[in-house]
Design a protein around this motif. Structure first.
Motif, PDB file in Angstrom:
ATOM      1  N   LEU A 109      12.896   8.599   0.649  1.00 24.46           N
ATOM      2  CA  LEU A 109      11.385   9.073   0.479  1.00 24.46           C
ATOM      3  C   LEU A 109      10.704   8.115   0.821  1.00 24.46           C
ATOM      4  CD1 LEU A 109      11.238  12.654  -0.729  1.00 24.46           C
ATOM      5  CD2 LEU A 109      12.457  12.266   0.944  1.00 24.46           C
ATOM      6  N   PRO A 110      10.623   7.466   1.781  1.00 23.55           N
ATOM      7  CA  PRO A 110       9.516   6.207   2.176  1.00 23.55           C
ATOM      8  C   PRO A 110       7.932   6.826   1.865  1.00 23.55           C
ATOM      9  CG  PRO A 110      10.055   6.507   3.731  1.00 23.55           C
ATOM     10  CD  PRO A 110      11.374   7.257   3.072  1.00 23.55           C
ATOM     11  N   SER A 111       6.644   6.503   1.255  1.00 21.58           N
ATOM     12  CA  SER A 111       5.765   7.079   0.625  1.00 21.58           C
ATOM     13  C   SER A 111       4.772   7.003   1.640  1.00 21.58           C
ATOM     14  CB  SER A 111       4.953   5.923   0.151  1.00 21.58           C
ATOM     15  OG  SER A 111       5.319   4.963   0.576  1.00 21.58           O
ATOM     16  N   SER A 112       4.742   6.499   2.862  1.00 23.82           N
ATOM     17  CA  SER A 112       4.411   6.668   4.114  1.00 23.82           C
ATOM     18  C   SER A 112       4.389   6.284   5.330  1.00 23.82           C
ATOM     19  CB  SER A 112       2.396   6.284   3.496  1.00 23.82           C
ATOM     20  OG  SER A 112       1.805   6.558   4.946  1.00 23.82           O
ATOM     21  N   ASN A 113       4.100   5.456   6.577  1.00 26.04           N
ATOM     22  CA  ASN A 113       4.520   5.471   7.010  1.00 26.04           C
ATOM     23  C   ASN A 113       3.402   4.219   7.388  1.00 26.04           C
ATOM     24  OD1 ASN A 113       2.686   6.912   8.774  1.00 26.04           O
ATOM     25  ND2 ASN A 113       3.192   6.624  11.124  1.00 26.04           N
ATOM     26  N   LEU A 141       3.024  12.710   6.619  1.00 27.20           N
ATOM     27  CA  LEU A 141       1.877  12.398   7.689  1.00 27.20           C
ATOM     28  C   LEU A 141       2.115  10.985   8.526  1.00 27.20           C
ATOM     29  CD1 LEU A 141      -1.433  11.942   6.356  1.00 27.20           C
ATOM     30  CD2 LEU A 141      -0.740   9.831   6.318  1.00 27.20           C
ATOM     31  N   GLY A 142       3.116  10.626   9.384  1.00 33.10           N
ATOM     32  CA  GLY A 142       3.618  10.372  10.646  1.00 33.10           C
ATOM     33  C   GLY A 142       3.749  10.960  11.420  1.00 33.10           C
ATOM     34  N   GLY A 152       3.508  12.220   1.277  1.00 33.70           N
ATOM     35  CA  GLY A 152       4.681  11.343   1.784  1.00 33.70           C
ATOM     36  C   GLY A 152       6.533  11.411   2.267  1.00 33.70           C
ATOM     37  N   ARG A 153       6.363  12.999   2.499  1.00 28.30           N
ATOM     38  CA  ARG A 153       7.762  13.465   2.758  1.00 28.30           C
ATOM     39  C   ARG A 153       8.444  13.249   4.074  1.00 28.30           C
ATOM     40  NH1 ARG A 153       8.546  17.558  -2.559  1.00 28.30           N
ATOM     41  NH2 ARG A 153      10.349  18.357  -0.617  1.00 28.30           N
ATOM     42  N   SER A 154      10.214  13.182   3.890  1.00 30.21           N
ATOM     43  CA  SER A 154      10.677  13.620   5.161  1.00 30.21           C
ATOM     44  C   SER A 154      11.019  14.502   5.306  1.00 30.21           C
ATOM     45  CB  SER A 154      11.805  12.707   4.650  1.00 30.21           C
ATOM     46  OG  SER A 154      12.885  13.163   6.098  1.00 30.21           O
ATOM     47  N   PRO A 202      14.141   5.278  18.745  1.00 30.41           N
ATOM     48  CA  PRO A 202      13.577   4.869  17.455  1.00 30.41           C
ATOM     49  C   PRO A 202      15.329   6.345  15.949  1.00 30.41           C
ATOM     50  CG  PRO A 202      11.530   5.267  17.495  1.00 30.41           C
ATOM     51  CD  PRO A 202      12.045   5.522  19.049  1.00 30.41           C
ATOM     52  N   GLN A 203      15.622   7.613  17.021  1.00 29.95           N
ATOM     53  CA  GLN A 203      15.990   8.142  16.059  1.00 29.95           C
ATOM     54  C   GLN A 203      17.644   8.111  17.004  1.00 29.95           C
ATOM     55  OE1 GLN A 203      15.072  12.583  15.734  1.00 29.95           O
ATOM     56  NE2 GLN A 203      13.424  11.790  16.095  1.00 29.95           N
ATOM     57  N   VAL A 235       9.256   8.595  19.140  1.00 30.92           N
ATOM     58  CA  VAL A 235       9.590   8.900  18.403  1.00 30.92           C
ATOM     59  C   VAL A 235      11.650   9.297  18.562  1.00 30.92           C
ATOM     60  CG1 VAL A 235      10.624  12.068  18.764  1.00 30.92           C
ATOM     61  CG2 VAL A 235       8.181  10.784  19.276  1.00 30.92           C
ATOM     62  N   ASN A 254      12.524  11.282  12.903  1.00 24.78           N
ATOM     63  CA  ASN A 254      12.304   9.789  12.282  1.00 24.78           C
ATOM     64  C   ASN A 254       9.964   9.686  11.485  1.00 24.78           C
ATOM     65  OD1 ASN A 254      10.812  10.425  15.150  1.00 24.78           O
ATOM     66  ND2 ASN A 254      10.649   7.760  15.095  1.00 24.78           N
ATOM     67  N   LYS A 255      10.103  10.613  11.325  1.00 29.11           N
ATOM     68  CA  LYS A 255       8.786  10.015  10.786  1.00 29.11           C
ATOM     69  C   LYS A 255       8.308  11.194   9.002  1.00 29.11           C
ATOM     70  CE  LYS A 255       6.563   7.607  14.119  1.00 29.11           C
ATOM     71  NZ  LYS A 255       6.396   6.630  13.982  1.00 29.11           N
ATOM     72  N   THR A 256       7.046  10.461   8.974  1.00 32.75           N
ATOM     73  CA  THR A 256       6.783  11.322   7.402  1.00 32.75           C
ATOM     74  C   THR A 256       6.214  12.807   8.263  1.00 32.75           C
ATOM     75  OG1 THR A 256       5.347   9.972   6.696  1.00 32.75           O
ATOM     76  CG2 THR A 256       6.811   9.129   6.053  1.00 32.75           C
ATOM     77  N   VAL A 292      16.336   6.604   2.742  1.00 30.27           N
ATOM     78  CA  VAL A 292      15.924   7.714   3.535  1.00 30.27           C
ATOM     79  C   VAL A 292      15.994   8.921   2.532  1.00 30.27           C
ATOM     80  CG1 VAL A 292      16.071   9.496   5.490  1.00 30.27           C
ATOM     81  CG2 VAL A 292      16.618   7.022   5.840  1.00 30.27           C
TER      82      VAL A 292
END
Lengths: 246, 363
Positions: free
Chosen positions: B359-363, A98-99, A134-136, B277-278, B274, A94-96, B356
């Motif tokens: 691809l989001p750039s950052s959280n 970086l996340g 930034g990728r998943s 959310p999933q 973790v 559920n995180k990138t 999804v």
């Protein structure tokens, strides 16, 4: 050299079946210890006892001078100092990228968002994954995932890194990129315990090789001795089957 | 797309053929029984009334002829437009006609005039139906959201693992938390919501008054019909969603928790940041489905007198002495609302999946 980890008379069984019997092992700072042995010999369980993902039934484990198997030890604090890399990467889905790297520094070490991100970016650069921040995780290849997983552990600045068969789930082509990251780590002076089937890596990078069979440590020694001139018959058998004929 | 690529689409497009068939059927109706009153086709000569049917026949045939490739892509839109005019002619205009004829009536049309009675009831009772629909939607939305929040708390206790190093007290607390939630889920999933509604509405205020030693009237002021309905839907939804969420959480890979713990996160942190959310994302389709179910199932709240859509229909039944017309109106409203809501949910889900992938750039 300083002794960083000491295992004394460790026993562990699952539902009455002994998995580890009377394990004694010391690891010194900046050592790279490779644990080899056939499947089911207890290598992974031994590793998991060291950061208490499994609790030993009896015996003691000392880490940096403290007994971590004693009651009342703060397990969460302990684990921030022991990095672990898994066979199946286990990147947070559920995180990138970086996340994945900033989550524990922010929530456990209470770093602020900006400095956590800066540090994470530096570590990502060191494993060659900065462009993927930034990728998943699900868009990465296996080798890339494992490099991110290594970075995720490194960002916590652990005193020791545990690798549980880090290349076993990878395509053969991708094994090299992960091993080279690990070799770089070893060269930089990281203390590492690596459970592996990669005999080439053990021979090249290990300062010591531990051979396990049926829950016991059969033989310990420098790679040159273990691979070329093992003392125990069981070690010889195992190596004959796993090493390509010279 | 259809007809754009030469060599493809030799076979008739199934939706085009169905459209053509519908147009032909309506054409027959136009020719055989032309309408009086408001009409598109009524004044036209016979040959003009036949045009849609002939076009439909030719259009359907075009799919079999490769040389018609270029006009194929115009056939389907044309058929849609023709069908729209015919639906106006045979469905909308009759209703409008009926409305005009019943508008000035002072009494409901006689039993046999089904459409007239329905339009009569709808044209006079629509504010009540609308109010009922609003109650239904508010109850099901608020109940689903509150039920989900409750379920998230419950499922935490339901999924607590008993570790080998837990002390006896910790094990006892975890086991009893788990047992309580399991019992709650069993009771609420194992009894009809209608029965729950009656028990909660009549028993809970009395019990609350006795428990907190306050006068009954004070409790009744707070525990109104709407509150009772909300409590019933919430408790019922929480029971179902607890199990839905448990499924979603158990589908999350075990390695995720191990990785989080190995980085020094506490169990609670790992679950919150973790795993949950999933797990909730896994369960999202089922959660949305629960909302749709609630739109329909709030109808049982009529038993305690909550003025939701079904209750309003029942009111109309007593007002006009007609047994099924009000319920058909209610059914149409339920159908329109549930279908459009499910379309909306599907669109949102599709978009979330796309996000999804993008691809989001950052959280």
């Amino acid at each position: 050299m300083e002794k960083i980890l000491e295992i004394k008379n460790l026993h562990k069984s699952f539902g009455g079946t002994p998995v580890l019997t009377d394990i004694n092992l010391s690891v010194y700072e900046k050592e790279v210890v490779c644990v080899i042995g056939s499947s089911g010999s207890g290598k992974s369980t031994l590793l998991r006892c060291l950061n208490l993902l499994e609790y030993p039934d009896s015996g003691k484990v000392y880490f940096a001078g403290r007994e971590i198997t004693a009651p009342g030890v703060n397990v969460n604090r302990l684990r921030t100092e022991i990095g672990m890399v898994f066979q199946s990467f286990n990147l947070f889905a559920n995180k990138t990228v970086l996340g994945n790297l900033t989550l524990a520094p922010r929530r456990v070490l209470k770093m602020d968002k900006k400095s956590a991100a800066e540090k994470a970016t530096r570590v990502l650069e060191s494993v060659g994954m900065a462009d993927f921040a930034g990728r998943s995780p699900k868009t990465l290849s296996g080798g890339q995932k494992q490099r991110v997983a290594i970075a995720r552990s490194l960002v916590m600045e652990p005193k020791i890194m545990l690798f549980d068969e880090p290349t076993s789930a990878l395509d053969p082509e991708m094994v090299g990129e992960v091993l080279s990251v690990m070799k770089g780590l070893a060269a930089a002076g990281m203390t590492m315990i690596v459970v592996t089937h990669e005999m080439g890596f053990a021979r090249e990078a290990a300062s010591r090789v531990v051979f396990m069979d049926e829950g016991k440590i059969v033989e310990t020694g420098p790679p040159a001795v273990i691979f070329n001139n093992p003392r125990a018959e069981r070690t010889r058998q195992f190596l004959k089957r796993t090493l390509p004929p010279a | 797309m259809t007809g754009a690529m030469p060599g493809k689409n030799r076979y008739p497009n199934i939706s085009a053929v169905l459209l053509a068939l519908a147009v032909i059927v309506f054409t027959v109706k136009t020719v055989a029984a032309p309408r009086s009153g408001i009409s598109l086709y009524g004044e036209l000569p016979l040959w003009a009334r036949l045009i849609p049917g002939i076009f439909a026949l030719l259009g359907a045939a075009a799919w079999f002829l490769p040389s018609f490739g270029k006009i194929k892509k115009y056939v389907k839109p044309a058929l849609v437009i023709l069908l729209a005019t015919q639906i106006a002619e045979h469905v909308v205009f009759p209703v409008v006609d009926t409305y005009l004829s019943v508008r000035d009536l002072t009494r409901i049309p006689e039993q046999g005039k089904f459409l007239d009675s329905m339009v009569y009831i709808a044209s006079r009772y629509w504010p009540d139906f609308l109010r009922g629909l609003s109650v239904t939607l508010r109850l099901s939305l608020a109940g689903t959201v509150a039920g989900l929040l409750l379920a998230i708390i419950f499922v935490f206790f339901r999924t607590l693992p008993v570790g080998e190093r837990d002390g006896e007290i910790a094990v006892f607390l975890k086991r009893s938390g788990n047992f309580l939630v399991k019992t709650y889920v069993n009771v609420f999933r194992g009894t009809p919501m209608m029965v729950q509604a009656v028990i909660i509405y009549y028993l809970l205020p009395v019990a609350l008054a006795a428990l907190f030693k306050v006068p009954q009237a004070e409790v009744d002021k707070i525990f109104t019909l709407m509150t009772a309905g909300f409590v019933v839907v919430t408790l019922n939804t929480a029971a179902y969603l607890t199990e839905v969420l448990r499924g979603g959480i158990e589908a999350v890979d075990k390695g995720q928790l191990e990785a989080a713990r190995s980085l020094g996160m506490s169990y609670w942190q790992a679950m919150r940041l973790v795993i949950f959310p999933q797990g909730i994302k896994n369960a999202l389709p089922a959660i949305c489905n629960e909302f749709l179910i609630n739109i329909k199932d709030t109808s049982v709240l009529n038993v305690i007198g909550v003025a939701e859509l079904f209750f309003v229909a029942q009111d109309a039944k007593y007002q006009y002495y007609r047994t099924y017309e009000p319920f058909i109106i209610a059914a149409v409203i339920y159908l329109v609302v549930t279908l459009s809501t499910s379309r909306l949910i599907m669109a949102i889900e599709k978009r979330m999946n796309l996000e999804v992938k993008e691809l989001p750039s950052s959280n």
